[in-house]
Write a protein that holds these residues in place. Sequence first.
Motif, PDB file in Angstrom:
ATOM      1  N   GLU A   9       0.837  -1.203   0.000  1.00  0.00           N
ATOM      2  CA  GLU A   9       0.000   0.000   0.000  1.00  0.00           C
ATOM      3  C   GLU A   9       0.874   1.256   0.000  1.00  0.00           C
ATOM      4  OE1 GLU A   9      -2.472  -0.480   3.401  1.00  0.00           O
ATOM      5  OE2 GLU A   9      -3.965  -1.731   2.372  1.00  0.00           O
ATOM      6  N   ILE A  10       1.943   1.226   0.779  1.00  0.00           N
ATOM      7  CA  ILE A  10       2.872   2.366   0.803  1.00  0.00           C
ATOM      8  C   ILE A  10       3.492   2.562  -0.573  1.00  0.00           C
ATOM      9  CG2 ILE A  10       5.089   3.154   1.713  1.00  0.00           C
ATOM     10  CD1 ILE A  10       4.318   1.869   4.387  1.00  0.00           C
ATOM     11  N   ALA A  11       3.953   1.472  -1.183  1.00  0.00           N
ATOM     12  CA  ALA A  11       4.581   1.560  -2.504  1.00  0.00           C
ATOM     13  C   ALA A  11       3.595   2.066  -3.560  1.00  0.00           C
ATOM     14  CB  ALA A  11       5.129   0.201  -2.909  1.00  0.00           C
ATOM     15  N   LYS A  12       2.338   1.671  -3.429  1.00  0.00           N
ATOM     16  CA  LYS A  12       1.338   2.055  -4.421  1.00  0.00           C
ATOM     17  C   LYS A  12       1.061   3.549  -4.401  1.00  0.00           C
ATOM     18  CE  LYS A  12      -3.315   0.804  -6.039  1.00  0.00           C
ATOM     19  NZ  LYS A  12      -4.493  -0.046  -5.787  1.00  0.00           N
ATOM     20  N   ARG A  13       1.021   4.133  -3.202  1.00  0.00           N
ATOM     21  CA  ARG A  13       0.700   5.573  -3.124  1.00  0.00           C
ATOM     22  C   ARG A  13       1.933   6.477  -3.203  1.00  0.00           C
ATOM     23  NH1 ARG A  13      -0.508   3.968   2.360  1.00  0.00           N
ATOM     24  NH2 ARG A  13       1.066   4.738   3.824  1.00  0.00           N
ATOM     25  N   SER A  14       3.111   5.892  -3.056  1.00  0.00           N
ATOM     26  CA  SER A  14       4.325   6.702  -3.067  1.00  0.00           C
ATOM     27  C   SER A  14       4.663   7.155  -4.480  1.00  0.00           C
ATOM     28  CB  SER A  14       5.496   5.906  -2.484  1.00  0.00           C
ATOM     29  OG  SER A  14       6.687   6.662  -2.550  1.00  0.00           O
ATOM     30  N   LYS A  15       5.210   8.368  -4.580  1.00  0.00           N
ATOM     31  CA  LYS A  15       5.633   8.909  -5.873  1.00  0.00           C
ATOM     32  C   LYS A  15       7.149   8.935  -6.003  1.00  0.00           C
ATOM     33  CE  LYS A  15       1.495  11.779  -6.393  1.00  0.00           C
ATOM     34  NZ  LYS A  15       0.952  13.151  -6.552  1.00  0.00           N
ATOM     35  N   LEU A  16       7.839   8.284  -5.080  1.00  0.00           N
ATOM     36  CA  LEU A  16       9.294   8.248  -5.148  1.00  0.00           C
ATOM     37  C   LEU A  16       9.735   7.367  -6.321  1.00  0.00           C
ATOM     38  CD1 LEU A  16      10.144   7.852  -1.361  1.00  0.00           C
ATOM     39  CD2 LEU A  16      10.467   9.894  -2.765  1.00  0.00           C
ATOM     40  N   PRO A  17      10.873   7.687  -6.941  1.00  0.00           N
ATOM     41  CA  PRO A  17      11.326   6.901  -8.103  1.00  0.00           C
ATOM     42  C   PRO A  17      11.743   5.493  -7.711  1.00  0.00           C
ATOM     43  CG  PRO A  17      13.026   8.459  -7.417  1.00  0.00           C
ATOM     44  CD  PRO A  17      11.798   8.780  -6.604  1.00  0.00           C
ATOM     45  N   HIS A  18      11.463   4.536  -8.598  1.00  0.00           N
ATOM     46  CA  HIS A  18      11.871   3.139  -8.431  1.00  0.00           C
ATOM     47  C   HIS A  18      11.330   2.526  -7.135  1.00  0.00           C
ATOM     48  CE1 HIS A  18      14.482   3.791 -11.840  1.00  0.00           C
ATOM     49  NE2 HIS A  18      15.115   4.761 -11.209  1.00  0.00           N
ATOM     50  N   ILE A  19      10.186   2.982  -6.685  1.00  0.00           N
ATOM     51  CA  ILE A  19       9.645   2.490  -5.413  1.00  0.00           C
ATOM     52  C   ILE A  19       9.231   1.025  -5.519  1.00  0.00           C
ATOM     53  CG2 ILE A  19       7.297   3.256  -5.912  1.00  0.00           C
ATOM     54  CD1 ILE A  19       9.040   3.337  -2.475  1.00  0.00           C
ATOM     55  N   GLU A  20       8.772   0.592  -6.699  1.00  0.00           N
ATOM     56  CA  GLU A  20       8.365  -0.808  -6.857  1.00  0.00           C
ATOM     57  C   GLU A  20       9.574  -1.744  -6.796  1.00  0.00           C
ATOM     58  OE1 GLU A  20       5.729  -2.912  -7.121  1.00  0.00           O
ATOM     59  OE2 GLU A  20       4.636  -1.244  -6.274  1.00  0.00           O
ATOM     60  N   GLU A  21      10.679  -1.342  -7.414  1.00  0.00           N
ATOM     61  CA  GLU A  21      11.896  -2.141  -7.307  1.00  0.00           C
ATOM     62  C   GLU A  21      12.343  -2.223  -5.848  1.00  0.00           C
ATOM     63  OE1 GLU A  21      13.976  -1.173 -11.633  1.00  0.00           O
ATOM     64  OE2 GLU A  21      14.746  -0.270  -9.816  1.00  0.00           O
ATOM     65  N   PHE A  22      12.295  -1.092  -5.197  1.00  0.00           N
ATOM     66  CA  PHE A  22      12.662  -1.040  -3.777  1.00  0.00           C
ATOM     67  C   PHE A  22      11.770  -1.965  -2.965  1.00  0.00           C
ATOM     68  CE2 PHE A  22      11.728   0.930   0.382  1.00  0.00           C
ATOM     69  CZ  PHE A  22      12.994   0.878   0.955  1.00  0.00           C
ATOM     70  N   ARG A  23      10.470  -1.916  -3.227  1.00  0.00           N
ATOM     71  CA  ARG A  23       9.518  -2.752  -2.491  1.00  0.00           C
ATOM     72  C   ARG A  23       9.843  -4.229  -2.669  1.00  0.00           C
ATOM     73  NH1 ARG A  23       6.427  -6.712  -4.305  1.00  0.00           N
ATOM     74  NH2 ARG A  23       6.006  -5.473  -6.158  1.00  0.00           N
ATOM     75  N   ALA A  24      10.083  -4.644  -3.912  1.00  0.00           N
ATOM     76  CA  ALA A  24      10.351  -6.063  -4.185  1.00  0.00           C
ATOM     77  C   ALA A  24      11.630  -6.521  -3.493  1.00  0.00           C
ATOM     78  CB  ALA A  24      10.449  -6.290  -5.689  1.00  0.00           C
TER      79      ALA A  24
END
Length: 951
Positions: free
Chosen positions: A584-599
């Motif tokens: 949920e945090i990754a979905k709403r965040s606008k920081l770059p490469h947040i999905e890579e970071f999440r994984a």
Amino acid sequence: MKVANIDAKQLRSFKGVRGLTLAATAWVLLTLGPARALAQIISGHISTIGNTVHLEFHGRQEWIYNSPKRHGNVVTVTLPAFSKATVAQLDSWHSQLVPKISVNTNGPDGKYVISFYVSKPNVEVFDYLTDDPSSLIFDFFKTTPKKKVVSSSLHSRARFKGKRLARWRGKHRINRAPASTEFIHVNPYLKIPNRQVFVAGGGSENQAAAAAANIRFEQGAFDGADPKYNRFRIKNYQIKQNSIIAAKQNIYIHFPMLALRLNRFNELMKTPPIYEIKPDDNLSIAEQNKDARFLLFLFKEKHWGAFFKTYAYFEKKYPNSKYDQIVKNMAAEADVRLYQSSGNPVYRRAFQSLYTYLVAKYPKSVLAQRNLLLLAYSHLDENDAIGALRLLMLEQKKYPNSRESDYVKMGIAECDLLMAEPKKALAMYNEVVNHPKIKTSAVQALYRIGDVYFHERQYAKAILAYKKAQKMYPAFNIVYPNAQYNESEAEFWLHHYKRSLNGFITFIRIYPNQAYGGYALTRIGELLEILGASKKRVTGAYLEAYFRYPNCPGSEVARVRMLSEDLKNMAPRERKLAFKEIREIAKRSKLPHIEEFRALVEAAGLTSAGLYRNSLHLLLNYYQSHPDTARLNVFRGRILRDISDVLQQDIQQHKFMNALKFYGKYAGTWLKHSGRIDTAFFQAEAFEQAGVPAEAELKYKQILAKRLALVGTKEEKEREVYEHLPSVAEIDLRLAAVTADQRHYHQAIHYLKQIHSRLSPAEEIERVQIGATVAEKTGDTKEAIENLEKLESVYANDKNQSRRMVGPSLQLARLYIEERNFAGADASLKRIEALRTTDRKAVTNDEWAQDLTLRGNLLLAEGRKLGAVEAYQKLLARYGSSRPLASIRYKAGRILYEEGDLQGAEKMWTGFKGETGGFYKRLAEEKIQEAKWNNKYGRYIDSIPNTEAVK
């Protein structure tokens, strides 16, 4: 909007039928009130943050509640009724600190009574309120007796940014807040002798910067026990190089630059023009004049709803009004005020349209330059570089000698930077630095130059630029936060971690209330981890980031890292909820490469929990869905590490077939050309465990050649971090084991002699045991015994190695029996038997069967034949049906046979079933038949002369 804002005299001044109609229209608009607000619904959310159970309630502006009451291990609190979903969540809650929560929905006066069942007496509760947003919070945490609470904990005296904390007692609010919320406001302007300094970001050129002398850096939220934030510092001797190397396989997000943006739009709006419309008795415009004055009255009273309704009526009624310019200026300013309060882009488009009209229609107006600037700066604020640049260049052309020219140039520089023209931006800033219209503009331009280099990721140049500005104008370092923050961030990306850490600590010390504090504290946590600080200190930094700056996107990164780190301590249900929150945090965040970071962070958490296959599955799925990821090297490294972890886990559990299959699955893909030594080493170990020593020896030799080539190199140090890299001594030990297993004893001796570096206790025990076996097989029993005796003298009383000493003790007991050292054999066997008595799992079934066998052999060698039979019977009773013990059964029966107990021998030998022990079964049958024949015919033979010859 209240009617009281217009008195009777004001209404009477609007005479005339049409005038009264307009006034009446406004009257109706003013008297309209908002509909009754919907009943406020209270909702709550409970979660575990670090070592704290955190419960938040929302839905009220004012909270009236009784302080928590404690009776033993039960804490109760009475609150207004809240949502059913919250009740359900609390009823289903379970954690180590608060195992159970119950909600009584039939409390007094319709309220709910919550009962928190805490696990231990030292679990405390801390309740507090926040104003923005309005929340009621309860935190449960474990206290440590006789120890001072460190400031990095959740309950250190830290002021939450943008929130004033308060405590309640019963229904009366106490005007008290934690000590850290008492803060000092410092005037952001500094008076410098003989000159006026204008500081971008607020005020006018007549305002000066704040005095550097006697400045209190501890402004805002700070911990009185640690005002210099020494809890985040790390000494050189505490830095761990392995942690720095490991950081290369981690992912770090590029936080947004703290840009020193031109804030001229808001600054100009702080000094608006004064509008005035004088009464005019000219009959042709008297009515228009009255209506215009009424609009002015609504504008001054800030009744925006009535103003715009009346404005629309006025525009329609007077399309060519004499008051067109002043009315449209008022309307534009009203739209600006609404935009500033709501952020609705509709109002921005409205005032931009009006200012565009005014600039074109009234080019010679006293407000023409101001309106043009407002229009230009509004486009710049929304990053419309092309629109802003066109208008700023128009302003330069029309007003070349304006005192605003320095700011116009800096605005043009911002536009150039937005349009990826850094050289032009630098040229414009340098022009302001070298030839300022207002001398103090040079300070601001100089502090902006570093931003250009940082934006282009020329970090070394950015650092030099910031240091130059800070050296020339040190007093302004407390005014311009961009220099301190961006310089620290640049040091981070240049891998100057210690300097970066100290820089961020200085930033939060000087600017504790700056919005980027969440980014800074999160980065501090990451830096502490990179430099090798303890997990406790790292988590402390993340906790402060998350609680002190809850609205900063950077603090959500801290939250994700905390959740990932805590996955190893979570039950499956808790882990599922943690993953949900992270996503949920990754979905709403606008920081770059947040999905890579999440994984990658989720995978790291699973790895720390020992769930290597889950981590590998997650990374492979992400990579397959995002094959163009920019962090391929990081993903590849993590995937290979997980493959290695799975192989190691299978080898340690002796699941060698699983290991071989798993290796084969990835041999042609991820492991192909990977160059890793550890995965090949685990494959060789799997062959060894599978009983294929020749294949294992071939693999070990190949691995040894590669490993020797790494010795003493920088790559070796890196691989020791990234891989489960075996030492040269470990490989030599394995080669000794597999060659000894193949009876190549001379080769085994060679590899044993090659072992010079220190081994672990387990490996040292194995080395001695292999050496003893080789010595025994080559006929040197004395050397074998001596080696095993030395081993026992070192590890016999070591509880940590008692499990591993069982094998050598059995081997030594067997050699002692062969050498007729019965006392030594008895001592070795007694150690094993005592160990099994205290820890049954410490001695395996195979080892216990060997112990019973050797115990029987020892008793037999000592001449205690019946004792030997008893030991053999214990062995047969326990393992006779599951192990090949035919020889032992025959030996026990023969002892009884030779002792004349034919019945006992026959009973013992009847234990042979089916084809089990066929050879020994036939021997036993022959002995029984011989005994029976002797019993039947022996007396006749004895009576015949010369029976001795027959015998």
